[in-house]
Design an enzyme around this catalytic site. Structure first.
Site, PDB file in Angstrom:
ATOM      1  CE  LYS A 162      -2.499   2.078   3.945  1.00 39.23           C
ATOM      2  NZ  LYS A 162      -3.599   2.060   4.921  1.00 39.23           N
ATOM      3  CE  LYS A 164      -0.766   5.922   5.152  1.00 38.33           C
ATOM      4  NZ  LYS A 164      -2.211   6.019   5.517  1.00 38.33           N
ATOM      5  CG  ASP A 189      -4.836   5.387   3.053  1.00 38.11           C
ATOM      6  OD1 ASP A 189      -5.514   5.995   2.642  1.00 38.11           O
ATOM      7  OD2 ASP A 189      -4.169   4.841   4.062  1.00 38.11           O
ATOM      8  CD  GLU A 214      -6.676   2.840   3.546  1.00 37.21           C
ATOM      9  OE1 GLU A 214      -6.015   1.793   3.236  1.00 37.21           O
ATOM     10  OE2 GLU A 214      -6.716   3.299   4.774  1.00 37.21           O
ATOM     11  CG  ASP A 239      -8.604   4.548   7.368  1.00 38.46           C
ATOM     12  OD1 ASP A 239      -9.265   4.659   8.451  1.00 38.46           O
ATOM     13  OD2 ASP A 239      -7.609   4.536   7.408  1.00 38.46           O
ATOM     14  CE  LYS A 263      -6.575   2.714   9.905  1.00 34.18           C
ATOM     15  NZ  LYS A 263      -6.059   4.079   9.681  1.00 34.18           N
TER      16      LYS A 263
HETATM   17  O1  OSB Z   1      -4.628   5.677   7.023  1.00 34.61           O
HETATM   18  O2  OSB Z   1      -4.324   3.587   7.218  1.00 34.61           O
HETATM   19  C1  OSB Z   1      -3.724   4.858   7.768  1.00 34.61           C
HETATM   20  C2  OSB Z   1      -0.898   5.026  10.189  1.00 34.61           C
HETATM   21  C3  OSB Z   1      -1.538   6.074  10.757  1.00 34.61           C
HETATM   22  C4  OSB Z   1      -2.773   6.744  10.287  1.00 34.61           C
HETATM   23  C5  OSB Z   1      -3.406   6.423   9.361  1.00 34.61           C
HETATM   24  C6  OSB Z   1      -2.946   5.395   8.637  1.00 34.61           C
HETATM   25  C7  OSB Z   1      -1.849   4.684   8.965  1.00 34.61           C
HETATM   26  C8  OSB Z   1      -1.262   3.599   8.006  1.00 34.61           C
HETATM   27  C9  OSB Z   1      -0.260   2.724   8.740  1.00 34.61           C
HETATM   28  O3  OSB Z   1      -1.421   3.433   7.009  1.00 34.61           O
HETATM   29  C10 OSB Z   1      -0.887   1.372   9.130  1.00 34.61           C
HETATM   30  C11 OSB Z   1       0.131   0.721  10.378  1.00 34.61           C
HETATM   31  O4  OSB Z   1       0.919  -0.205   9.900  1.00 34.61           O
HETATM   32  O5  OSB Z   1      -0.337   0.797  11.248  1.00 34.61           O
HETATM   33 MG    MG Z   2      -5.886   4.629   5.755  1.00 32.03          MG
END
Ligand code: OSB
Ligand code: MG
Length: 369
Positions: A162, A164, A189, A214, A239, A263
């Protein structure tokens, strides 16, 4: 059970590396560890893994400390609590603040698991023995750096990549990854960094067969996401927009997403995670387990939820040492060469909490009894 004592620790473990997303760079990641003791002396730990700033969701680490101390602990201390459902009913007067609630909720799950002498997986109804893991790669200085990290993680067996993205750091990078790595399981994402005005860019992702995109649009939106989903082929995964099972139901009913990232921290705990899972399962919407850079304590609960049957996609579950110089559990999980984590079968967290480390990295401590 009766909760006789609650200890809140704001804990900060030094990071190995910072983590950059569209909303900003995480260079420090304090977290809140909730330790509770029941009338039998059984101890449970939980984690409120909010970020230090309100750029992902409004709730921050310091807000968790405040809300737990002033508003949540008075609602539950010394009350008769039959189960987690009843606990959440007691917390109803507190609106939102899901990360704060999760710290306490997960600690209660841990005690429940120990008391019933069953693993978290078993009491949740999990069916999978191992979960596939993907890595979440932050925004880097250069494309080359990103390609290097993809090479490294694919070599280590990670099942999915994934990346960012944000406006200006998107299509070119996806194109470069596809050119170099071919048909890997790839997703992006955006952490809410686009709007419907970016439709032309968002449509371009359709050429790269991403597993999902995402949270492209606003963190509190489902309407615009449903408009977007009708115009792009890439499945949208929500998310930030999903805070509870009702949000999931509404988002699915208007076609705002085809996948949901659950989450536990963002939705208020494991019980709500399971409710979202169940609604998605009924509607043929696959889910997967996201993360908030939790320590080994928070990650342990995440792993347990990901054993439920409708967790169909790899989890964001990089080992804790990818981000931190140390951990709060002794032997945390590891990712095997095929990219899987074995789900613990022991009662409780499944990993031994290192109380000494909690004290060592604690920067603030509140005891309520
Ligand atoms: O958007 O998924 C997200 C970390 C901090 C805040 C938001 C996100 C994330 C991650 C990391 O993508 C996911 C992880 O390995 O904990
Ligand atoms: Mg996310």
């Amino acid at each position: 059970m009766k909760i006789k004592k609650i200890i809140l620790h704001k804990v900060e473990i030094p990071m190995v590396t910072s983590f950059t997303t569209a909303f900003g760079t995480i260079t420090k990641k304090p977290t809140v560890i909730v330790k509770i003791e029941d009338e039998q002396g059984v101890i449970g730990y939980g984690e409120s893994a909010a970020l230090p700033f309100p750029y992902y969701k409004p709730e921050t680490t310091d807000i968790c400390m405040l809300v737990l101390k002033d508003y949540i602990t008075p609602l539950v201390l010394n009350k008769d609590i039959k189960d987690v459902g009843e606990l959440m009913n007691l917390l109803k007067p507190v609106k939102g603040n899901s990360f704060s609630k999760t710290g306490l909720e997960t600690a209660v799950w841990m005690i429940t698991s120990l008391t019933e002498n069953k693993s978290l997986k078993e009491i949740l109804g999990g069916t999978q023995n191992k979960i596939a893991v993907g890595e979440s790669i932050g925004i880097k200085e250069t494309k080359e750096e990103t390609l290097e990290e993809v090479t490294l993680r694919l070599g280590q067996g990670f099942k999915r990549i994934k990346i960012k993205i944000k406006p200006g750091w998107d299509i070119d990078l996806v194109k470069a990854i596809r050119e170099k790595f071919g048909d890997i399981d790839l997703m992006v994402d955006a952490n809410s960094s686009y709007t419907l005005e970016d439709l032309e860019i968002l449509k371009k992702f359709d050429e790269y067969s991403l597993t999902m995109m995402e949270q492209p649009l606003a963190d509190d939106d489902i309407i615009d996401h449903s408009v977007l989903q009708k115009q792009i082929k890439t499945p949208i995964c929500l998310d930030e927009s999903i805070h509870n099972a009702d949000d999931a139901r509404r988002a699915i009913s208007i076609g705002a997403c085809k996948i949901i990232n659950i989450k536990p921290g963002r939705v208020g705990g494991l019980l709500e995670s399971k409710k979202i899972h169940d609604i998605c399962q009924k509607n043929n919407v696959g889910v997967w387990c996201g993360g908030m850079l939790e320590t080994g304590i928070g990650r342990a609960f995440n792993i347990a939820t990901a054993s439920l049957p409708n967790y169909l996609y790899p989890a964001d579950m990089s080992p804790v040492n990818f981000f931190y110089k140390d951990d709060l559990v002794k032997d945390s999980f590891s990712v095997d060469k095929e990219g899987y984590i074995q789900i613990p079968t022991k009662p409780g967290l499944g990993f031994e909490v290192d109380d000494r480390k909690i004290e060592m990295y604690s920067t603030e401590k509140v005891v309520v009894e």
